[in-house]
Design an enzyme around this catalytic site. Sequence first.
Site, PDB file in Angstrom:
ATOM      1  N   ASP A 185      15.917   6.003   0.259  1.00 30.43           N
ATOM      2  CA  ASP A 185      14.513   5.609   0.204  1.00 30.43           C
ATOM      3  C   ASP A 185      14.454   4.372  -0.699  1.00 30.43           C
ATOM      4  OD1 ASP A 185      11.833   5.258  -0.521  1.00 30.43           O
ATOM      5  OD2 ASP A 185      11.370   7.387  -0.361  1.00 30.43           O
ATOM      6  N   LYS A 210       3.765   0.287   0.223  1.00 32.68           N
ATOM      7  CA  LYS A 210       3.917  -0.170  -1.142  1.00 32.68           C
ATOM      8  C   LYS A 210       4.236  -1.680  -1.165  1.00 32.68           C
ATOM      9  CE  LYS A 210       3.300   4.225  -1.675  1.00 32.68           C
ATOM     10  NZ  LYS A 210       4.365   5.198  -1.792  1.00 32.68           N
TER      11      LYS A 210
HETATM   12  C1  LIG Z   1       4.690   6.525  -1.197  1.00 26.87           C
HETATM   13  C2  LIG Z   1       6.098   6.947  -1.063  1.00 26.87           C
HETATM   14  C3  LIG Z   1       6.543   7.668   0.062  1.00 26.87           C
HETATM   15  C4  LIG Z   1       5.598   8.114   1.159  1.00 26.87           C
HETATM   16  O1  LIG Z   1       5.038   7.049   1.825  1.00 26.87           O
HETATM   17  P1  LIG Z   1       3.596   7.079   2.555  1.00 26.87           P
HETATM   18  O2  LIG Z   1       3.487   5.717   3.098  1.00 26.87           O
HETATM   19  O3  LIG Z   1       2.588   7.418   1.524  1.00 26.87           O
HETATM   20  O4  LIG Z   1       3.693   8.147   3.599  1.00 26.87           O
HETATM   21  C5  LIG Z   1       7.882   7.977   0.142  1.00 26.87           C
HETATM   22  N1  LIG Z   1       8.754   7.610  -0.835  1.00 26.87           N
HETATM   23  C6  LIG Z   1       8.362   6.945  -1.926  1.00 26.87           C
HETATM   24  C7  LIG Z   1       9.364   6.584  -2.966  1.00 26.87           C
HETATM   25  C8  LIG Z   1       7.029   6.579  -2.085  1.00 26.87           C
HETATM   26  O5  LIG Z   1       6.638   5.922  -3.177  1.00 26.87           O
END
Ligand SMILES: *Cc1c(COP(=O)(O)O)cnc(C)c1O
Length: 397
Positions: A185, A210
């Site tokens: 991730d 993000k």
């Molecule tokens: C926000 C986030 C997610 C999930 O993403 P969404 O777009 O809210 O579904 C997954 N991993 C991390 C590290 C995040 O900050």
Amino acid sequence: MGERKTFQFETEVIHAAYESSEYEGSLTPPLYQTSTFTFKDAQIGEKRFAGEEQGYIYTRLGNPTVHVLQERMAKLENGEAALAFSSGMGAVSAILLALTKTGDHILCSQGVYGCTFGLLQLMKDKYKIDHDFSSMATKEQLLEKIRPETVCIYVETPINPTMKLVDLQMVANVAKEAGIPVVVDNTFCSPYLQTPLSLGCDIVVHSATKYICGHGDVIAGIAVGKKKFIDHVSMTTQKDIGGVISPFDAWLLLRGLKTLPIRMDRHSDNAKKLAKFLAGHPKVESVYYPGDEQSDDYDIMKRQMKKPGGLISFTLKGTKETAQAFMNQLKLIKIAVSLGDAETLIQHPATMTHAVVPKHAREEMGILDGLLRLSVGLEAWEDIQADLAQALEQIKK
Ligand SMILES: *Cc1c(COP(=O)(O)O)cnc(C)c1O
């Protein structure tokens, strides 16, 4: 598109995978806001469904605006192919469900995003797909938790919200020997700061909500990997579960991506100054920041990240109530989950992003009740610092 020269990252965020001459000269990729595509005749429809002719069918199966975004993200992450999703969790769930079946096991870093934790629990309860957590601090610690049923290693680095790092090269080497794919991730870094595929990892997922979007106006996800695997996901857990991105959101992400390097530089520069300020403040107990030269992880940061990024976690001397009182005193900084926006945001993981994680599991992840996570924005750092300073001043000793 034919072969062309590869440019530097700052150029590719603007130009990769798009040739304006193929779109009536339109400088920016056009928005194909359509659900479906018409076939000139019935035979063409038959051929497209049979995969004998290239062309669009229906936006859940593919869309030209989404296609440009996917190709561009594949390029930026140094991967073969990418898929865009309706959310980060859409990407995480499609990838994990594509990799696993009942009886399998997933090994995760010591700490994952709250909803990823929730998804792992759901997969365990409903489908008997088990999981474990490992600090992955050494090769031995990683090997210790790998089982014959382990089919996936799932890593966040920096880990949300403790900001601990995992050595991706080490994990990739161990996993390669064991024949297990590594999923990373990469939300906290974006491909500007870290490209896990270049270090030997297999799949990258993003909450594009993000830094990739960067403007706080889209919920979206991305997955990048080998073409064969991405095609498989595209035809199964994406197509049939259906978490596809809307063309408009893909268009907004393409717009956001153009300034990604500039934004990441500013986020990182601001964070560096603010981390130093927080670390030197008497009311701050500890600061967790990958740019901390004293930290055990600093070597890993230097090796795998271009810069330390825009996130800082810290604890105040005191309890949850102290942390909440501090947040309530902030004026410029907004109380909100999410990160990577132009606005500086602060949240309290124990009661917000990680509230779904049971207290004992939270504490194993290092998420204590006093911990706060700051997503440093693009404002003047002096203004952000002044806001932190005045709020710290208000809290009682
Ligand atoms: C926000 C986030 C997610 C999930 O993403 P969404 O777009 O809210 O579904 C997954 N991993 C991390 C590290 C995040 O900050």
